[in-house]
Enzyme design. Structure first.
Site, PDB file in Angstrom:
ATOM      1  N   GLU A  85      43.323   6.724  34.137  1.00 57.89           N
ATOM      2  CA  GLU A  85      42.751   7.817  33.356  1.00 57.89           C
ATOM      3  C   GLU A  85      41.365   7.441  32.840  1.00 57.89           C
ATOM      4  O   GLU A  85      40.428   8.234  32.922  1.00 57.89           O
ATOM      5  CB  GLU A  85      43.687   8.178  32.200  1.00 57.89           C
ATOM      6  N   HIS A 141      57.057  13.539  34.333  1.00 56.88           N
ATOM      7  CA  HIS A 141      55.602  13.441  34.299  1.00 56.88           C
ATOM      8  C   HIS A 141      55.110  11.999  34.418  1.00 56.88           C
ATOM      9  O   HIS A 141      53.962  11.776  34.773  1.00 56.88           O
ATOM     10  CB  HIS A 141      55.052  14.033  32.997  1.00 56.88           C
ATOM     11  N   HIS A 192      50.218   5.748  34.551  1.00 51.58           N
ATOM     12  CA  HIS A 192      49.556   6.830  35.284  1.00 51.58           C
ATOM     13  C   HIS A 192      49.096   6.250  36.619  1.00 51.58           C
ATOM     14  O   HIS A 192      48.662   5.092  36.687  1.00 51.58           O
ATOM     15  CB  HIS A 192      48.357   7.362  34.502  1.00 51.58           C
ATOM     16  N   HIS A 233      54.004   3.390  29.236  1.00 50.51           N
ATOM     17  CA  HIS A 233      54.170   4.252  30.402  1.00 50.51           C
ATOM     18  C   HIS A 233      52.961   4.097  31.319  1.00 50.51           C
ATOM     19  O   HIS A 233      52.011   3.374  30.993  1.00 50.51           O
ATOM     20  CB  HIS A 233      54.356   5.715  29.980  1.00 50.51           C
ATOM     21  N   HIS A 257      49.719   2.396  29.476  1.00 48.39           N
ATOM     22  CA  HIS A 257      49.488   2.692  28.067  1.00 48.39           C
ATOM     23  C   HIS A 257      50.630   2.123  27.231  1.00 48.39           C
ATOM     24  O   HIS A 257      51.791   2.449  27.478  1.00 48.39           O
ATOM     25  CB  HIS A 257      49.406   4.202  27.832  1.00 48.39           C
ATOM     26  N   THR A 302      46.781  12.151  25.946  1.00 50.42           N
ATOM     27  CA  THR A 302      46.242  12.717  27.182  1.00 50.42           C
ATOM     28  C   THR A 302      47.219  13.666  27.864  1.00 50.42           C
ATOM     29  O   THR A 302      47.068  13.976  29.049  1.00 50.42           O
ATOM     30  CB  THR A 302      45.818  11.602  28.170  1.00 50.42           C
TER      31      THR A 302
END
Length: 324
Positions: free
Chosen positions: A134, A90, A124, A122, A147, A231
């Site tokens: 995000e 993910h 996104h 990590h 994050h 999230t």
């Protein structure tokens, strides 16, 4: 943000595969049948209040002079303990929770005492030509978002921390794509090529000061704070979010390397690249967003009654000027 159940598994150093206690979940880019609209079926909190991420409307934020500077411990030097870079299907995450003595810790900045210890960071991202942060500031998104996940040091485990509103503190940094590579991300990006499939992890050949991934010293004084959630499932509302106003650059070719990360796919088939691994933004509800003393705020548009008074005063002035 990375699932809390998976965070707990990292703390206990268990294998990656099959560690998600919340069941099968994914992003719409992977399979809409298990995407964000279905997360509440796996974890009820995902459909509850105080969810993240959000858009930070600068006309709604309130100045808070108690949000002073951060105190960073263990961020200015490269640690001796090895770091593990991991593809969990993910996201790509960097585990730093193996520290023995000088663990990275944040304090101050209006955070509850005694402090918060860094567990992992990590990312996104979006897809080619599409931004993937995000959070957003006045609807402006970054190409990526990083994050840094911290746990309150007064709790002994993630299981304990998840039962408290002050359990986690996350630093969110929006990354803006540019032509030139950012060498501060080189060690992470170089390791991406070794993450050949979901569940694979590698030790980084070198560590680096974590401060190099953050905004400049002046930028660290400009941030927004609100209470929200993880999230990803289980979406527990136990996060004190810090979203920095100042962005950090990342090279276009480096973003492309993240977008080439293999994702979880059907058995027997070659994994497809993972893209658009971000949750849709959530309603703010009645929550307050606070701005540090150095952060930008925007005056809201005058309300209709105020605007009416302004126009009325203008009309009176014109009549006086024109005379009888």
């Amino acid at each position: 943000m990375w699932a809390l159940g998976f965070l707990f598994c990292s703390l206990t150093m268990q294998p990656v595969a099959g560690t998600d206690p919340k069941g099968t979940w994914c992003y719409d880019s992977q399979d809409p049948k298990c995407g964000p609209t279905h997360w509440k079926d796996l974890a009820p909190a995902c459909g509850g209040p105080a969810q993240s991420p959000i858009n930070i409307d600068l006309s709604l934020v309130q100045r808070d002079y108690t949000l002073e500077h951060f105190i960073f411990q263990g961020y200015d030097s490269a640690p001796l303990d090895p770091w593990t870079l991991e593809n969990d299907g993910h996201t790509v995450l960097l585990r730093v929770n193996s520290c023995q003595q000088s663990c990275p810790v944040i304090q101050g900045a209006g955070l509850p005492s005694p402090g918060y210890r860094l567990l992992q960071l990590h990312f996104h991202w979006g897809s080619p030509g599409h931004k993937g942060s995000e959070h957003s500031l006045d609807e402006k998104r970054g190409s990526m978002e990083m994050h840094m996940v911290h746990m309150n040091t007064k709790y002994q485990s993630m299981r304990e921390a998840q039962g408290h509103r002050d359990g986690l503190a996350v630093l969110a940094v929006l990354l803006m794509e540019e032509d030139r590579d950012n060498t501060n991300f080189s060690a992470i990006v170089s390791g991406l090529k070794n993450l050949s499939s979901p569940g694979v992890s590698v030790n980084l050949t070198s560590t680096f000061p974590l401060a190099s991934l953050l905004p400049s010293a002046a930028g660290l004084l400009r941030y927004y704070r609100y209470s929200g959630s993880l999230t990803t499932p289980g979406c527990e509302p136990v996060v004190l979010w810090t979203v920095f106003e100042n962005t950090v650059p990342i090279g276009r070719a480096q973003v492309a390397q993240f977008q080439a990360t293999p994702q979880i796919g059907p058995p027997g088939l070659h994994p497809r690249p993972l893209m658009d691994n971000f949750r849709p933004q959530q309603p703010l509800g009645g929550r307050r967003i606070s701005a540090s003393p150095g952060a930008s705020i925007r005056s809201s548009v005058p309300t209709l009654p105020c605007l009416h008074l302004v126009l009325l005063g203008l009309g009176v002035s014109l009549r006086l000027w024109q005379g009888p």
